[in-house]
Design a protein around this motif. Structure first.
Motif, mmCIF file in Angstrom:
data_model
loop_
_atom_site.group_PDB
_atom_site.id
_atom_site.type_symbol
_atom_site.label_atom_id
_atom_site.label_comp_id
_atom_site.label_asym_id
_atom_site.label_seq_id
_atom_site.Cartn_x
_atom_site.Cartn_y
_atom_site.Cartn_z
ATOM 1 N N GLN A 148 9.244 8.433 1.498
ATOM 2 C CA GLN A 148 9.637 6.714 1.190
ATOM 3 C C GLN A 148 9.986 6.246 2.476
ATOM 4 O O GLN A 148 9.354 4.997 2.777
ATOM 5 C CB GLN A 148 11.032 6.806 0.394
ATOM 6 C CG GLN A 148 10.531 7.150 -1.016
ATOM 7 C CD GLN A 148 10.044 6.306 -1.651
ATOM 8 O OE1 GLN A 148 9.887 4.865 -1.242
ATOM 9 N NE2 GLN A 148 9.419 6.529 -2.826
ATOM 10 N N ALA A 149 10.479 7.006 3.512
ATOM 11 C CA ALA A 149 10.888 6.214 5.039
ATOM 12 C C ALA A 149 9.469 5.767 5.536
ATOM 13 O O ALA A 149 9.404 4.798 6.027
ATOM 14 C CB ALA A 149 11.659 7.077 5.685
ATOM 15 N N VAL A 150 8.697 7.053 5.591
ATOM 16 C CA VAL A 150 7.338 6.631 6.319
ATOM 17 C C VAL A 150 6.433 5.963 5.776
ATOM 18 O O VAL A 150 5.665 4.940 6.498
ATOM 19 C CB VAL A 150 6.972 8.024 6.448
ATOM 20 C CG1 VAL A 150 5.243 8.010 7.178
ATOM 21 C CG2 VAL A 150 7.706 8.729 7.427
ATOM 22 N N THR A 151 6.280 5.991 4.416
ATOM 23 C CA THR A 151 5.119 4.935 3.795
ATOM 24 C C THR A 151 5.541 3.842 2.909
ATOM 25 O O THR A 151 4.740 3.004 2.872
ATOM 26 C CB THR A 151 4.469 6.015 2.610
ATOM 27 O OG1 THR A 151 5.390 6.314 1.632
ATOM 28 C CG2 THR A 151 3.775 7.277 3.179
ATOM 29 N N GLU A 152 7.059 3.666 2.801
ATOM 30 C CA GLU A 152 7.367 2.433 2.017
ATOM 31 C C GLU A 152 8.196 1.526 2.938
ATOM 32 O O GLU A 152 8.050 0.351 3.083
ATOM 33 C CB GLU A 152 8.054 2.710 0.842
ATOM 34 C CG GLU A 152 7.100 3.594 -0.231
ATOM 35 C CD GLU A 152 5.940 2.516 -0.730
ATOM 36 O OE1 GLU A 152 6.127 1.515 -0.826
ATOM 37 O OE2 GLU A 152 5.038 3.230 -1.201
ATOM 38 N N LEU A 153 9.201 2.281 3.511
ATOM 39 C CA LEU A 153 10.305 1.343 4.341
ATOM 40 C C LEU A 153 9.933 1.090 5.572
ATOM 41 O O LEU A 153 10.380 0.181 6.078
ATOM 42 C CB LEU A 153 11.785 2.365 4.091
ATOM 43 C CG LEU A 153 12.053 2.621 2.637
ATOM 44 C CD1 LEU A 153 13.293 3.547 2.338
ATOM 45 C CD2 LEU A 153 12.271 1.415 1.844
#
Ligand code: SF4
Length: 427
Positions: free
Chosen positions: A40-45
């Motif tokens: 989530q951190a790498v691909t979205e946020l």
């Protein structure tokens, strides 16, 4: 042979998460496993705006395996302090190849800092906070300031201080620290390594359960805390880069204050003020008053720590002219705005005695004085006056173009004939 890519220059992108609130962010991801948090951190946020920081220590394979699952090209920063076990450097290569990581980047300390503060390479022994500062905090700070967030391998169970570690932390400078392994237990780590057949650090089987720099790491006995072998015998648990749980990266050496203006920016000052009763033979990172130096010259020469010299109005610089090069930094004291004797001392030190180290102004350092100080060879300024700080930060420095009392070889006095002025300009 360690083959690592050079450090790329990054521009900080505006953070998109602050508005969401760190509390709701942790609530949203509370139930997720480590890979999901990382994904989530790498691909979205924090798309293309996040760095991984790894020590390539005993447990690093778990986080790095997660990284390889999410994106093998993510930048992984390794603090190459120059003090690692050879086994750790081998392990960097082993994990890179095993996991297919393509973007492992070594962060090395500034060679000028090492030369200046740790010329003998033994600072870890006498002042480990400062050693960690120049070898870890400063290089990492320079890089993460270009990212909106960074990923760490910290876990709650490791220390009491980390016992409430969340998945996401918002730093005081508006960045996100992501801790995918925050909720992992010791048993979870072991199970994960076994499940994915991850190579162990070569020293792990020899009792090294937490591995940092070689001089500051020892094996632990059965039943001892895994981190008990780090800085054993010292009241030190963190290297500084994670010291400030809620805020920015810690700078223990500088008490967090960026009050030294040097090379066009404010930086953390490694030196502390001299105090009444200090022992010249054992102080560290202090400017020793000239009179104290003269009284204790032998003790100062035997002092293993980096020390500077403090020159105040009325001091006779001639008395120490042969010793100036012993000091990496000389502080010129300007106790009052109206006292100009410091300018003469600086010129003597720089122009007559050819001193090449740092010459700094301390005391009542105000905006209008700085251009005059520079003309006299002063290159660094300890600034307490807030308006002066703001002016320097904004690049609003007063300049002097007309010289009634020229200094050095390149200034000509007001009224000098044009052909002489041209000769100086063309020199
Ligand atoms: S861990 Fe030890 S050797 Fe490594 S940077 Fe810190 S004090 Fe220096």
């Amino acid at each position: 042979m360690l083959d690592l890519a050079p450090t790329p220059l990054r521009q900080h992108k505006p953070d998109k998460l602050r508005q969401l609130g760190i509390m709701s962010l942790n609530g949203m991801f509370d139930e997720m496993d480590g890979v999901a948090v990382l994904r989530q951190a790498v691909t979205e946020l924090l798309v293309e705006d996040v760095a991984i920081v790894s020590s390539f220590g005993a447990d690093s394979s778990v986080l790095l395996h997660m990284v390889s699952e999410v994106d093998k090209d993510l930048p992984v920063y390794f603090l190459e302090t120059g003090k690692h076990f050879p086994e750790t450097l081998d392990y960097v290569e082993t994990l890179k190849q095993h996991l297919g990581l393509t973007n492992v980047i070594a962060l090395r300390p500034d060679s000028k800092d090492v030369l200046r503060f740790d010329p003998k390479g033994d600072l870890w022994e006498t002042d480990p906070d400062s050693c960690c500062h120049i070898r870890k905090t400063e290089p990492l700070d320079a890089v993460v300031s270009g990212f909106g967030g960074w990923v760490t391998g910290r876990k709650r169970y490791q220390t009491t201080e980390r016992g409430v570690l969340p998945h996401f932390e918002l730093t005081s400078d508006d960045r996100i620290k992501v801790n995918p392994l925050a909720y992992f237990s010791d048993a979870d780590i072991t199970a994960y390594k076994l499940k994915y057949g991850l190579p162990e650090h070569p020293l792990y089987s020899k009792g090294y359960k937490s591995i940092g720099c070689a001089p500051c790491t020892s094996a632990v006995a059965e039943g001892e805390d895994a981190r008990a072998g780090r800085w054993r015998g010292l009241n030190k648990k963190e290297c500084g880069i994670h010291f400030d749980f809620n805020g920015a990266i810690a700078k223990p050496m500088a008490a967090q204050e960026l009050n030294l203006f040097k090379d066009g920016k404010f930086i953390a000052d490694p030196f502390h003020p001299w105090a009444e009763g200090d022992d010249a033979g054992s102080v560290s990172y202090k400017h020793i008053p000239l009179a104290v130096f003269l009284e204790n010259r032998d003790a100062v020469l035997a002092n293993p720590h980096p020390v500077g010299l403090l020159v105040s109005p009325g001091d006779n610089v001639d008395l120490v002219k042969d010793d100036l090069d012993l000091f990496p930094s000389i502080a010129i004291n300007f106790p009052a705005y109206t006292d100009g004797r410091g300018y003469s001392s600086a010129r003597l030190i720089v122009e007559r005695y050819g001193y090449k180290g740092e010459v700094r102004a301390v005391g009542d350092v105000l905006h209008d004085q700085i251009s005059h100080m520079r003309r006299c060879g002063i290159t660094a300024f300890v600034v307490k006056h807030e308006p002066t700080k703001k002016a320097l930060e904004a690049g609003k420095l007063a300049t002097v173009d007309i010289f009634y009392q020229p200094v050095g070889l390149t200034e000509v006095p007001l009224g000098t004939r044009p052909f002489l002025r041209r000769a100086v300009e063309n020199a």
